[in-house]
Design a protein around this motif. Structure first.
Motif, PDB file in Angstrom:
ATOM      1  N   MET A 131       5.464 -32.094  -7.640  1.00 19.67           N
ATOM      2  CA  MET A 131       6.909 -32.258  -7.812  1.00 19.67           C
ATOM      3  C   MET A 131       7.522 -31.100  -8.595  1.00 19.67           C
ATOM      4  O   MET A 131       8.661 -30.711  -8.341  1.00 19.67           O
ATOM      5  CB  MET A 131       7.222 -33.588  -8.506  1.00 19.67           C
ATOM      6  N   VAL A 132       6.774 -30.564  -9.556  1.00 21.22           N
ATOM      7  CA  VAL A 132       7.333 -29.453 -10.345  1.00 21.22           C
ATOM      8  C   VAL A 132       7.094 -28.103  -9.664  1.00 21.22           C
ATOM      9  O   VAL A 132       7.598 -27.086 -10.143  1.00 21.22           O
ATOM     10  CB  VAL A 132       6.757 -29.418 -11.781  1.00 21.22           C
ATOM     11  N   GLY A 133       6.350 -28.080  -8.554  1.00 26.39           N
ATOM     12  CA  GLY A 133       6.037 -26.805  -7.897  1.00 26.39           C
ATOM     13  C   GLY A 133       6.533 -26.712  -6.473  1.00 26.39           C
ATOM     14  O   GLY A 133       5.862 -26.121  -5.617  1.00 26.39           O
ATOM     15  N   LEU A 134       7.695 -27.284  -6.171  1.00 29.84           N
ATOM     16  CA  LEU A 134       8.231 -27.233  -4.804  1.00 29.84           C
ATOM     17  C   LEU A 134       8.631 -25.798  -4.443  1.00 29.84           C
ATOM     18  O   LEU A 134       9.025 -25.010  -5.315  1.00 29.84           O
ATOM     19  CB  LEU A 134       9.445 -28.156  -4.679  1.00 29.84           C
ATOM     20  N   PRO A 135       8.588 -25.458  -3.143  1.00 31.58           N
ATOM     21  CA  PRO A 135       8.888 -24.079  -2.720  1.00 31.58           C
ATOM     22  C   PRO A 135      10.391 -23.804  -2.648  1.00 31.58           C
ATOM     23  O   PRO A 135      10.938 -23.501  -1.587  1.00 31.58           O
ATOM     24  CB  PRO A 135       8.240 -24.017  -1.329  1.00 31.58           C
ATOM     25  N   VAL A 136      11.086 -23.921  -3.776  1.00 30.93           N
ATOM     26  CA  VAL A 136      12.536 -23.657  -3.799  1.00 30.93           C
ATOM     27  C   VAL A 136      12.848 -22.682  -4.935  1.00 30.93           C
ATOM     28  O   VAL A 136      12.165 -22.685  -5.968  1.00 30.93           O
ATOM     29  CB  VAL A 136      13.347 -24.967  -3.986  1.00 30.93           C
ATOM     30  N   PRO A 137      13.886 -21.842  -4.763  1.00 32.70           N
ATOM     31  CA  PRO A 137      14.146 -20.784  -5.744  1.00 32.70           C
ATOM     32  C   PRO A 137      15.129 -21.155  -6.846  1.00 32.70           C
ATOM     33  O   PRO A 137      15.743 -20.281  -7.440  1.00 32.70           O
ATOM     34  CB  PRO A 137      14.736 -19.673  -4.854  1.00 32.70           C
ATOM     35  N   PHE A 138      15.307 -22.452  -7.124  1.00 37.02           N
ATOM     36  CA  PHE A 138      16.274 -22.854  -8.155  1.00 37.02           C
ATOM     37  C   PHE A 138      15.732 -24.061  -8.919  1.00 37.02           C
ATOM     38  O   PHE A 138      14.784 -24.718  -8.486  1.00 37.02           O
ATOM     39  CB  PHE A 138      17.636 -23.186  -7.531  1.00 37.02           C
ATOM     40  N   ARG A 139      16.359 -24.381 -10.065  1.00 36.63           N
ATOM     41  CA  ARG A 139      15.956 -25.549 -10.864  1.00 36.63           C
ATOM     42  C   ARG A 139      16.481 -26.820 -10.220  1.00 36.63           C
ATOM     43  O   ARG A 139      17.590 -26.848  -9.671  1.00 36.63           O
ATOM     44  CB  ARG A 139      16.519 -25.428 -12.281  1.00 36.63           C
ATOM     45  N   TYR A 140      15.696 -27.864 -10.325  1.00 45.78           N
ATOM     46  CA  TYR A 140      16.109 -29.118  -9.686  1.00 45.78           C
ATOM     47  C   TYR A 140      15.678 -30.326 -10.527  1.00 45.78           C
ATOM     48  O   TYR A 140      15.494 -31.428 -10.003  1.00 45.78           O
ATOM     49  CB  TYR A 140      15.505 -29.228  -8.274  1.00 45.78           C
ATOM     50  N   ASP A 141      15.525 -30.130 -11.867  1.00 47.28           N
ATOM     51  CA  ASP A 141      15.018 -31.231 -12.688  1.00 47.28           C
ATOM     52  C   ASP A 141      15.986 -32.413 -12.744  1.00 47.28           C
ATOM     53  O   ASP A 141      15.557 -33.572 -12.799  1.00 47.28           O
ATOM     54  CB  ASP A 141      14.637 -30.757 -14.095  1.00 47.28           C
ATOM     55  N   TYR A 142      17.313 -32.154 -12.716  1.00 43.08           N
ATOM     56  CA  TYR A 142      18.266 -33.268 -12.710  1.00 43.08           C
ATOM     57  C   TYR A 142      18.149 -34.063 -11.411  1.00 43.08           C
ATOM     58  O   TYR A 142      18.165 -35.301 -11.414  1.00 43.08           O
ATOM     59  CB  TYR A 142      19.701 -32.753 -12.879  1.00 43.08           C
ATOM     60  N   LEU A 143      18.003 -33.346 -10.302  1.00 44.38           N
ATOM     61  CA  LEU A 143      17.845 -34.023  -9.013  1.00 44.38           C
ATOM     62  C   LEU A 143      16.529 -34.785  -8.962  1.00 44.38           C
ATOM     63  O   LEU A 143      16.452 -35.878  -8.380  1.00 44.38           O
ATOM     64  CB  LEU A 143      17.908 -32.988  -7.888  1.00 44.38           C
ATOM     65  N   MET A 144      15.492 -34.237  -9.593  1.00 50.07           N
ATOM     66  CA  MET A 144      14.194 -34.913  -9.639  1.00 50.07           C
ATOM     67  C   MET A 144      14.321 -36.253 -10.368  1.00 50.07           C
ATOM     68  O   MET A 144      13.803 -37.283  -9.896  1.00 50.07           O
ATOM     69  CB  MET A 144      13.190 -34.008 -10.357  1.00 50.07           C
ATOM     70  N   ALA A 145      15.044 -36.255 -11.491  1.00 59.14           N
ATOM     71  CA  ALA A 145      15.245 -37.503 -12.230  1.00 59.14           C
ATOM     72  C   ALA A 145      16.040 -38.499 -11.399  1.00 59.14           C
ATOM     73  O   ALA A 145      15.685 -39.689 -11.315  1.00 59.14           O
ATOM     74  CB  ALA A 145      15.959 -37.222 -13.551  1.00 59.14           C
ATOM     75  N   GLU A 146      17.113 -38.044 -10.756  1.00 64.41           N
ATOM     76  CA  GLU A 146      17.929 -38.950  -9.931  1.00 64.41           C
ATOM     77  C   GLU A 146      17.112 -39.553  -8.802  1.00 64.41           C
ATOM     78  O   GLU A 146      17.237 -40.743  -8.492  1.00 64.41           O
ATOM     79  CB  GLU A 146      19.127 -38.193  -9.348  1.00 64.41           C
ATOM     80  N   THR A 147      16.271 -38.738  -8.171  1.00 69.48           N
ATOM     81  CA  THR A 147      15.475 -39.219  -7.033  1.00 69.48           C
ATOM     82  C   THR A 147      14.468 -40.274  -7.477  1.00 69.48           C
ATOM     83  O   THR A 147      14.301 -41.315  -6.813  1.00 69.48           O
ATOM     84  CB  THR A 147      14.741 -38.038  -6.367  1.00 69.48           C
TER      85      THR A 147
END
Length: 755
Positions: free
Chosen positions: A293-309
């Motif tokens: 989950m913390v190593g997805l192949p995307v070039p931006f931060r997504y920790d807020y979206l991770m919490a929401e999901t």
């Protein structure tokens, strides 16, 4: 080579710690072209690591240049699995893989569009009121979601290579959205359509979708493209079946302000898909789950979206895809994996959800309480309680105050009273909301004569029969025999759970003799509640154990929960609801276990019949030798089949006896279940009819959640109780549905139904 394939795209030691997709793909290609027979493992990786599908698709494209047969096997197997897929997650992921194979020149774009058009036609027919079955809209919506969710991975190629065909699909989707049944709020499908429109206007470019195929485009274009056919679509009639097979994602859980989750509309959808896929496929290994989950192949931060999901899954209704404990552990591991960022994000999510607690569904509220208390127990119960100290100024029935009270009560269960008191020192006034110090409240502490005598008998290991005779001879005439016996046995069993279970096993017959009917069983629960008045946990455990030993019936528990004293707690405490939930859940589990056992026995019977059929077939196989018919089967195999058949015949008699007994138990359990739900809803109806306002029972949704909380006690009682009606109805819908006609006729008052 399997480890290399699994770790493709990761920053890992196998690749020297870098994350160069091209180098990874070339390394795997260099090994795999000599291992072409292992295409099944490659497919398995694509299915279970779907956020890496673009990498696996490119790899298949390169291998297609070496062996067209290999690529054709991959395509044929994908088509077969798509046809055989029983759950919507597998179908959705395989559709994404099909789209990526097209980008890698393995599949013909026209074939992919044909698959889309077949799904679109099936969806449109389903919601057509004359030719289809609108009740199955959940299935139709799923087909459209499949089409739209593939476009971020292949929209560019489809527009370049088959522009007219894909435009026809888009027009068809738009037409479908106009004819389907719409919800009051914008649902997930409409939201996804809007995001795809934005993606289309942006030239189909999505930062969150890696495009490794572009690095190999000059090579891939030489590969042969294969056709693929659309799988046949299932048909059914029942709405409940459709919604269980194709669960709807109605709308998102937006916890944080839009500014904190600054992503392009389509990137938000794609990263959500990645996160949900990881949660799905790593449900048995939470540390690997957190790592991916913390190593997805995307070039931006997504920790807020991770919490929401994660919270969207934890609070999903009617129930989360996995047990709530799974999400609890994943959140804990993510906090440890990202110590500088994720704990603050989780704290922000808790604060935001706490602000909305008044409007939150009762089931979600209960899950949030259980999750939060467990989460804090893993981080030394540290929380800035002074932020919530204002809840003491709210009425005792205010949801925010009840939330804090219940979290503290659950924390005490997970630790001990002094520790939790110490944790709220920075808001010492909140000590008022702590539960009483645990410990029994024994009425005969001073050593009443009969209690002391019974205690000595138990310590002397007298049998249940001897105790029953003593009760009948000594105190049956004296008022309060039940009180003395129950209080004394509870006191003996109070040292630990094991002591309680031992007492119930040895002296359950004594309790059963004293409490043969519902009224006496309700008195028994009064005594349990009185003895453990300082511990909700032990009250619930003791009653649950007594139900397990059939000393208390589920109908008695329903009657006791709806007694006057407990009714007054419906909006201020979870104590009565926890006991009711345990009772209904235990009844439901008993039925589920019996159904599972019956299914297993039926499979065993089929196995025995198969053994007999094989023997008959072997014995009937003849051949002609010298003009005479003789046995054609190998004598050794025939002897073995006879042994199997004889053993199966013996087993079948035993299995059929067991099956008959289990079916009788199931019939009895289903009758008990019907009586339970009739009693439950009658009690709900009775208490609500006394308190619901005559005109309408709808709550005012616009009340502000501040210190000036302005919902009256009676209104909050109605809101809480109706919330629990909804919770039980939703959770046990499949068991309640067969009794709806009877409930409608005998229980549901129009005012109750409207509320």
């Amino acid at each position: 080579w399997q480890a290399l394939l699994l770790r493709i795209g990761d920053k890992c030691p196998e690749y020297g710690g870098n994350a160069d997709f091209k180098e990874h793909i070339e390394t795997c290609y260099g090994i795999l072209w000599r291992e072409l027979e292992h295409f099944e493992f490659l497919l398995q990786c694509a299915e279970q690591l779907p956020h890496k599908i673009p990498l696996y698709g490119t790899l298949v494209g390169l291998l297609n240049l070496e062996s067209e047969d290999f690529a054709k096997k991959v395509v044929d197997t994908t088509q077969t699995r798509l046809q055989d897929a029983l759950n919507c997650n597998k179908i959705r992921i395989l559709m994404r893989f099909v789209t990526v194979l097209m980008c890698s020149k393995v599949l013909q774009p026209g074939s992919v569009v044909e698959v889309f058009e077949t799904l679109l036609s099936s969806a449109a027919t389903t919601v057509d009121e004359e030719a289809g079955n609108p009740c199955w809209q959940a299935c139709a919506d799923f087909y459209i979601t499949c089409i739209l969710s593939c476009l971020p991975w292949g929209g560019t190629e489809l527009i370049e290579q088959v522009p007219e065909e894909i435009e026809r699909v888009m027009v068809g989707v738009e037409a479908y959205l106009r004819i389907r049944f719409e919800f009051d709020e914008k649902d997930f499908l409409e939201d996804l359509w809007d995001r795809i429109q934005v993606l289309s206007n942006n030239g189909w470019k999505a930062d969150s979708v890696p495009r490794p195929d572009l690095s190999f485009e000059a090579q891939l274009v030489a590969g042969k493209s294969h056709p693929i056919n659309c799988p046949e679509q299932p048909s059914c009639k029942q709405k409940l079946e459709a919604e269980s097979k194709y669960p709807r994602r109605l709308h998102r859980l937006n916890i944080f302000p839009a500014g904190q989750v600054e992503l392009q509309p389509i990137d938000r959808f794609i990263v959500e898909e990645y996160l949900l896929d990881v949660l799905l496929f790593f449900s048995g290994c939470r540390k690997e789950c957190a790592s991916y989950m913390v190593g997805l192949p995307v070039p931006f931060r997504y920790d807020y979206l991770m919490a929401e999901t994660i919270f969207s899954q934890l609070l999903l209704l009617p129930q989360p895809p996995f047990r709530p404990i799974y999400y609890t552990l994943v959140i804990i591991d993510l906090c440890k994996a990202l110590p500088g960022a994720f704990p603050a994000v989780v704290a922000g999510a808790v604060r935001a959800l706490f602000e909305r607690i008044t409007d939150m569904d009762m089931e979600c509220r209960t899950r949030l309480i259980l999750w939060f208390s467990h989460h804090l127990s893993n981080f030394q119960f540290i929380w800035p309680w002074e932020e919530w100290a204002y809840v003491l100024d709210l009425p005792k029935w205010a949801p925010q105050r009840v939330f804090v009270q219940e979290v503290l009560e659950r924390e005490v269960r997970l630790s001990y009273w002094d520790k939790i008191k110490q944790s709220v020192d920075n808001a010492s006034a909140l000590e008022e909301l702590l539960p009483p110090r645990g410990g029994p409240s024994f009425k005969y502490e001073d050593g009443r004569e009969f209690s002391a005598e019974l205690s000595n008998m138990v310590k002397g290991r007298k049998t249940a029969r001897e105790v029953i005779l003593w009760v009948e001879d000594s105190i049956i005439q004296v008022h309060g025999a039940l009180e003395v016996v129950i209080q004394t046995l509870l006191d003996i069993g109070s040292k630990s759970f094991t002591h309680l279970i031992t007492v119930l096993e040895r002296y359950g017959q004594v309790i059963a003799k004293l409490c043969p009917d519902l009224d006496k069983q309700m008195l028994l629960m009064d005594e349990v509640s009185s003895y453990w008045k300082n511990s909700s946990q032990m009250t619930a455990i003791a009653i649950d154990r007594m139900m397990g030993y059939r000393l208390i019936s589920n109908l008695a528990i329903v009657g006791w929960v709806f007694s006057p004293d407990n009714i007054e707690q419906f909006h201020t405490s979870d104590r009565p609801w926890e006991i009711l939930r345990n009772a209904v859940n235990k009844t439901y589990n008993r039925i589920s276990d019996l159904r599972r056992e019956i299914l297993s026995l039926e499979k065993n019977i089929l196995s025995t019949e198969k053994a007999k059929a094989e023997l008959e077939a072997a014995e009937s196989k003849l051949e002609v030798v010298d003009g005479e018919p003789v046995q054609a089967e190998n004598p050794v195999r025939l002897k073995r089949l006879k042994t199997y058949a004889e053993r199966a015949k013996e087993e079948e008699i035993s299995i059929r006896d067991s099956l008959e007994a289990k079916e009788a138990l199931l019939t009895r359990a289903l009758d008990e279940n019907e009586a339970l739900f009739m009693s439950l809803y009658k009690n709900f109806s009775n208490v609500l009819m006394e308190r619901l306002p005559p005109a309408t029972a709808e709550a005012d949704k616009d009340n502000s959640q501040s210190n000036g909380y302005n919902i009256g006690e009676r209104e909050q009682w109605c809101l809480s109780t109706l919330g629990y009606v909804k919770t039980f109805s939703r959770q046990y819908a499949t068991e309640i549905w067969p009794h709806m006609e009877k409930l409608d006729a005998e229980v549901f008052h129009p005012l109750f139904r409207k509320a």
